[in-house]
Design a protein around this motif. Sequence first.
Motif, short mmCIF file in Angstrom:
data_model
loop_
_atom_site.label_atom_id
_atom_site.label_comp_id
_atom_site.label_asym_id
_atom_site.label_seq_id
_atom_site.Cartn_x
_atom_site.Cartn_y
_atom_site.Cartn_z
N LEU A 161 0.81 -1.21 0.00
CA LEU A 161 0.00 0.00 0.00
C LEU A 161 0.85 1.27 0.00
CD1 LEU A 161 -2.67 -1.24 2.57
CD2 LEU A 161 -3.11 -0.67 0.18
N ARG A 162 2.09 1.18 -0.47
CA ARG A 162 2.90 2.39 -0.54
C ARG A 162 2.44 3.29 -1.68
NH1 ARG A 162 9.13 0.54 0.86
NH2 ARG A 162 8.59 -0.79 2.61
N ASP A 163 2.25 2.71 -2.86
CA ASP A 163 1.86 3.48 -4.03
C ASP A 163 0.40 3.28 -4.40
OD1 ASP A 163 4.49 4.26 -4.19
OD2 ASP A 163 5.02 2.81 -5.73
N HIS A 164 -0.29 2.39 -3.70
CA HIS A 164 -1.69 2.09 -4.01
C HIS A 164 -2.54 2.28 -2.76
CE1 HIS A 164 -0.92 0.14 -7.93
NE2 HIS A 164 0.19 -0.31 -7.38
N THR A 210 13.81 4.32 -15.00
CA THR A 210 13.09 3.96 -13.79
C THR A 210 11.59 3.83 -14.03
OG1 THR A 210 12.98 6.31 -13.19
CG2 THR A 210 14.77 5.01 -12.23
N GLY A 211 11.20 3.46 -15.24
CA GLY A 211 9.80 3.25 -15.52
C GLY A 211 9.11 4.50 -16.02
N SER A 212 7.81 4.42 -16.09
CA SER A 212 7.00 5.49 -16.66
C SER A 212 7.12 6.77 -15.85
CB SER A 212 5.54 5.05 -16.71
OG SER A 212 4.70 6.14 -16.96
N ALA A 213 7.55 7.85 -16.51
CA ALA A 213 7.66 9.14 -15.84
C ALA A 213 6.28 9.65 -15.44
CB ALA A 213 8.37 10.13 -16.74
N ALA A 214 5.29 9.40 -16.31
CA ALA A 214 3.93 9.86 -16.00
C ALA A 214 3.39 9.15 -14.76
CB ALA A 214 3.03 9.61 -17.20
N ARG A 215 3.63 7.83 -14.68
CA ARG A 215 3.15 7.09 -13.51
C ARG A 215 3.87 7.56 -12.25
NH1 ARG A 215 4.61 2.63 -10.54
NH2 ARG A 215 2.86 1.63 -9.47
N ARG A 216 5.16 7.78 -12.34
CA ARG A 216 5.91 8.25 -11.18
C ARG A 216 5.38 9.61 -10.71
NH1 ARG A 216 10.59 6.83 -8.68
NH2 ARG A 216 10.86 5.13 -10.15
N GLN A 217 5.02 10.48 -11.64
CA GLN A 217 4.47 11.78 -11.28
C GLN A 217 3.13 11.62 -10.58
OE1 GLN A 217 5.90 14.85 -11.59
NE2 GLN A 217 4.11 15.62 -10.46
N VAL A 218 2.29 10.72 -11.09
CA VAL A 218 0.98 10.48 -10.47
C VAL A 218 1.15 9.95 -9.05
CG1 VAL A 218 -1.08 9.04 -10.55
CG2 VAL A 218 -0.27 10.17 -12.63
N VAL A 219 2.06 8.99 -8.88
CA VAL A 219 2.29 8.43 -7.55
C VAL A 219 2.80 9.51 -6.60
CG1 VAL A 219 3.71 6.83 -6.22
CG2 VAL A 219 2.66 6.08 -8.35
#
Length: 244
Positions: free
Chosen positions: A90-93, A163-172
């Motif tokens: 549950l860190r990012d979710h 390090t993966g999707s920049a957009a997803r990292r921004q959302v997280v």
Amino acid sequence: MAGAAPRRSYDILGVPYGESQARFLEALEIIREAWKGRPFSYAGEFFQVNNVAVSPVPYQSPHPPMRMAANSEETFLQVARLGLHIFVGLRDHDTASLRRNLEAYRRAWVEAGHPGRGSAYLRIPVYAAETEREAIEEPRENITGFFQRHLDLVRSGMGRTDTGSAARRQVVAEQVASLTYEDILKTRVAFGTAPRLIERIGELREELGLDGIVAELNPGGLLSTEQMHRTLRILTHEVMPALR
């Protein structure tokens, strides 16, 4: 989503971090093949094995139980296709996001032709106390500090292409930054007295279809040994028997 420590390890060794997932999957394939106990060879992009056999053969067949952590939507599906049971956190979710991803994992499991259904274990911060006030107030600094450090790790990967999707990292990052303590209590942890923990963990088990939990007793590193022992005592003596 990987933290800063794994990235630093790759950087220090001069290995591109963008190769980490492909390297992991090759190593996993080698391990599963080796555990069959018969001679095999493997020629991958990163690893080569020529005519080797592992002895003794594992007692369990086809191999010891394996469970893989997943965080991104793509990884949930990948774990299912590999036929591996899953760890989630549950860190990012929040719980609603986890439910959607676990539903997708189970659909992909069936579509891949695996028998039964994938087993899911949830890693979650747990704190137990004798009163509700103690259970809420005592771990406040510990868990808020933990999520602040997690936010720093997420932000530290921004600007990198490996390090993966920049957009997803921004959302997280935006989601974690916006968390209040009340949000954390509601969607990211299990804190409370024994009756409240029985209720909370039971709700999570029902909502997410869990087969078990992995309790994080001191994620922020600020709790005393006595506080952790109390949580363990309440969990093992009062909570776990009620949930069997």
